[in-house]
Write a protein that holds these residues in place. Structure first.
Motif, PDB file in Angstrom:
ATOM      1  N   ARG A 150       2.670   1.354  -5.122  1.00  0.00           N
ATOM      2  CA  ARG A 150       1.585   2.306  -4.878  1.00  0.00           C
ATOM      3  C   ARG A 150       1.656   2.865  -3.459  1.00  0.00           C
ATOM      4  O   ARG A 150       2.103   2.178  -2.532  1.00  0.00           O
ATOM      5  N   TYR A 151       1.176   4.084  -3.310  1.00  0.00           N
ATOM      6  CA  TYR A 151       1.056   4.715  -2.000  1.00  0.00           C
ATOM      7  C   TYR A 151      -0.301   4.302  -1.436  1.00  0.00           C
ATOM      8  O   TYR A 151      -1.344   4.551  -2.050  1.00  0.00           O
ATOM      9  N   VAL A 152      -0.296   3.673  -0.269  1.00  0.00           N
ATOM     10  CA  VAL A 152      -1.517   3.095   0.281  1.00  0.00           C
ATOM     11  C   VAL A 152      -2.049   3.935   1.431  1.00  0.00           C
ATOM     12  O   VAL A 152      -1.329   4.217   2.401  1.00  0.00           O
ATOM     13  N   VAL A 153      -3.309   4.340   1.315  1.00  0.00           N
ATOM     14  CA  VAL A 153      -3.991   5.104   2.358  1.00  0.00           C
ATOM     15  C   VAL A 153      -5.124   4.258   2.912  1.00  0.00           C
ATOM     16  O   VAL A 153      -5.940   3.722   2.154  1.00  0.00           O
ATOM     17  N   GLY A 154      -5.177   4.118   4.224  1.00  0.00           N
ATOM     18  CA  GLY A 154      -6.268   3.390   4.866  1.00  0.00           C
ATOM     19  C   GLY A 154      -7.181   4.349   5.610  1.00  0.00           C
ATOM     20  O   GLY A 154      -6.722   5.343   6.181  1.00  0.00           O
ATOM     21  N   ILE A 155      -8.474   4.059   5.591  1.00  0.00           N
ATOM     22  CA  ILE A 155      -9.461   4.849   6.339  1.00  0.00           C
ATOM     23  C   ILE A 155     -10.347   3.870   7.099  1.00  0.00           C
ATOM     24  O   ILE A 155     -10.916   2.947   6.505  1.00  0.00           O
ATOM     25  N   GLY A 156     -10.459   4.044   8.398  1.00  0.00           N
ATOM     26  CA  GLY A 156     -11.290   3.155   9.202  1.00  0.00           C
ATOM     27  C   GLY A 156     -11.906   3.899  10.367  1.00  0.00           C
ATOM     28  O   GLY A 156     -11.491   5.012  10.715  1.00  0.00           O
ATOM     29  N   VAL A 157     -12.893   3.293  10.977  1.00  0.00           N
ATOM     30  CA  VAL A 157     -13.567   3.890  12.122  1.00  0.00           C
ATOM     31  C   VAL A 157     -12.747   3.626  13.386  1.00  0.00           C
ATOM     32  O   VAL A 157     -12.283   2.502  13.610  1.00  0.00           O
ATOM     33  N   ALA A 158     -12.568   4.655  14.198  1.00  0.00           N
ATOM     34  CA  ALA A 158     -11.806   4.510  15.436  1.00  0.00           C
ATOM     35  C   ALA A 158     -12.456   3.453  16.325  1.00  0.00           C
ATOM     36  O   ALA A 158     -13.670   3.430  16.500  1.00  0.00           O
ATOM     37  N   LEU A 165      -3.159  -3.190  10.407  1.00  0.00           N
ATOM     38  CA  LEU A 165      -3.462  -2.655   9.078  1.00  0.00           C
ATOM     39  C   LEU A 165      -2.905  -1.242   8.954  1.00  0.00           C
ATOM     40  O   LEU A 165      -2.327  -0.882   7.919  1.00  0.00           O
ATOM     41  N   ALA A 166      -3.073  -0.430   9.992  1.00  0.00           N
ATOM     42  CA  ALA A 166      -2.547   0.935   9.960  1.00  0.00           C
ATOM     43  C   ALA A 166      -1.043   0.926   9.716  1.00  0.00           C
ATOM     44  O   ALA A 166      -0.521   1.727   8.943  1.00  0.00           O
ATOM     45  N   ALA A 167      -0.353  -0.001  10.357  1.00  0.00           N
ATOM     46  CA  ALA A 167       1.095  -0.088  10.192  1.00  0.00           C
ATOM     47  C   ALA A 167       1.480  -0.532   8.788  1.00  0.00           C
ATOM     48  O   ALA A 167       2.555  -0.193   8.302  1.00  0.00           O
ATOM     49  N   ALA A 168       0.591  -1.293   8.129  1.00  0.00           N
ATOM     50  CA  ALA A 168       0.877  -1.795   6.785  1.00  0.00           C
ATOM     51  C   ALA A 168       0.664  -0.731   5.710  1.00  0.00           C
ATOM     52  O   ALA A 168       1.134  -0.889   4.589  1.00  0.00           O
ATOM     53  N   CYS A 169      -0.059   0.341   6.050  1.00  0.00           N
ATOM     54  CA  CYS A 169      -0.333   1.413   5.085  1.00  0.00           C
ATOM     55  C   CYS A 169       0.766   2.470   5.137  1.00  0.00           C
ATOM     56  O   CYS A 169       1.521   2.565   6.092  1.00  0.00           O
ATOM     57  N   ASP A 170       0.842   3.280   4.084  1.00  0.00           N
ATOM     58  CA  ASP A 170       1.720   4.444   4.110  1.00  0.00           C
ATOM     59  C   ASP A 170       1.114   5.544   4.973  1.00  0.00           C
ATOM     60  O   ASP A 170       1.832   6.336   5.583  1.00  0.00           O
TER      61      ASP A 170
END
Length: 292
Positions: A150-158, A165-170
């Protein structure tokens, strides 16, 4: 997993994480915990309101939303206030046990992760997984989703999102950089260049981030050198360069740095790169004064 048909997207929102993180971003670190002890004021909550519609609209840009779930204790007033907004966007509200300590934003982690893995096996046509929440606890989930194709998108508050986690996502984007999210003046964190809010603080398990503008410049230079080494071409398509930068750092976003477009970002680095805009296809190369 080979994507031969239409893209189908599953969205999972760690609702406490995004709401509390946004509140702390606007009002200062640990403000939610302190204010909750004294009673959360309506005006301060309003300043830190999360636009769920903007999150879901962004997720829908990847394909058809086949399921959207939000995990929280919906009996809590701060969460219940979003009920109509969530129901209006057909979000499935998953009830969690009331949290004893609201400083712990990780109550949804296990339930969300279990559901996501189960859904990937139950719905083999899922192509994208969007995780809304910046906790480092989701690293293993992101990695598992990627291993399952799966293509993984992460969304988080700055300021409250794990760079691991950002590095682990696509792909990883901050809530602030989503289309339609206005820049607000934070009463706690300071604001930086171009009116954008600077990172208030990194998660406790990670060191403070480097200057984001300098980091982006270094990322651009590395991406150009790698791409030129691979293709042996002096001039590269700017879209190719941006794609390489995103592969190296999924959290990269020119908009979060204060630029309207990637071309604007490149123009601001004229001491590093040359930009050819003589045609509709923009090309970029390392400045001739920067030896390879």
């Amino acid at each position: 997993m080979t994507q031969s048909g239409p893209t189908r997207v599953a969205v999972y929102l760690d609702f406490d994480n995004i709401v509390i993180s946004r509140y702390d971003q606007v009002h200062g670190r640990s403000s939610f915990q302190r204010d909750r002890a004294n009673g959360l004021e309506k005006d301060r909550l309003k300043l830190a309101t999360v636009d769920i519609g903007a999150v879901i609209d962004f997720a829908s840009s990847f394909g058809t939303l086949v399921l959207t779930r939000a995990y929280a204790d919906w009996s809590a007033h701060v969460n219940a206030a979003y009920h109509s907004q969530l129901v209006g966007r057909a979000v499935d509200l998953v009830q969690l046990f009331p949290a004893v300590n609201y400083s712990n934003k990780n109550g949804a982690d296990i339930r969300l992760a279990v559901d996501a893995v189960e859904d990937m096996f139950r719905l083999p046509d899922l192509t994208h997984v969007v995780i809304v929440g910046g906790d480092s606890d989701y690293i293993a989930l992101a990695q598992r989703c990627k291993r399952l194709g799966r293509y993984v998108v992460g969304i988080g508050v700055a300021g409250a999102s794990s760079r691991s986690l950002a590095a682990a996502c696509d792909e990883f984007v901050t809530y602030d950089a989503l289309p339609g999210i206005p820049t607000v003046e934070a009463t706690g964190p300071k604001t930086g260049k171009r009116g954008k809010r600077t990172t208030a603080s990194a998660p406790d398990d990670e060191p403070a981030p480097a200057d984001p503008q300098a980091a982006a410049t270094g990322l651009l230079e590395r991406a150009l050198r790698i791409a030129q080494e691979k293709d042996d071409d002096e001039w590269l398509h700017n879209s190719e360069v941006k794609a390489q930068m995103k592969r190296m750092d999924p959290s990269f976003s020119e908009k979060s740095l204060g630029f309207k477009s990637f071309s604007d970002f490149l123009r601001s680095r004229s001491d590093l790169v040359d930009l050819d805009e003589s045609s509709t296809t923009r090309m970029v190369r390392l400045h001739s004064d920067n030896p390879a």
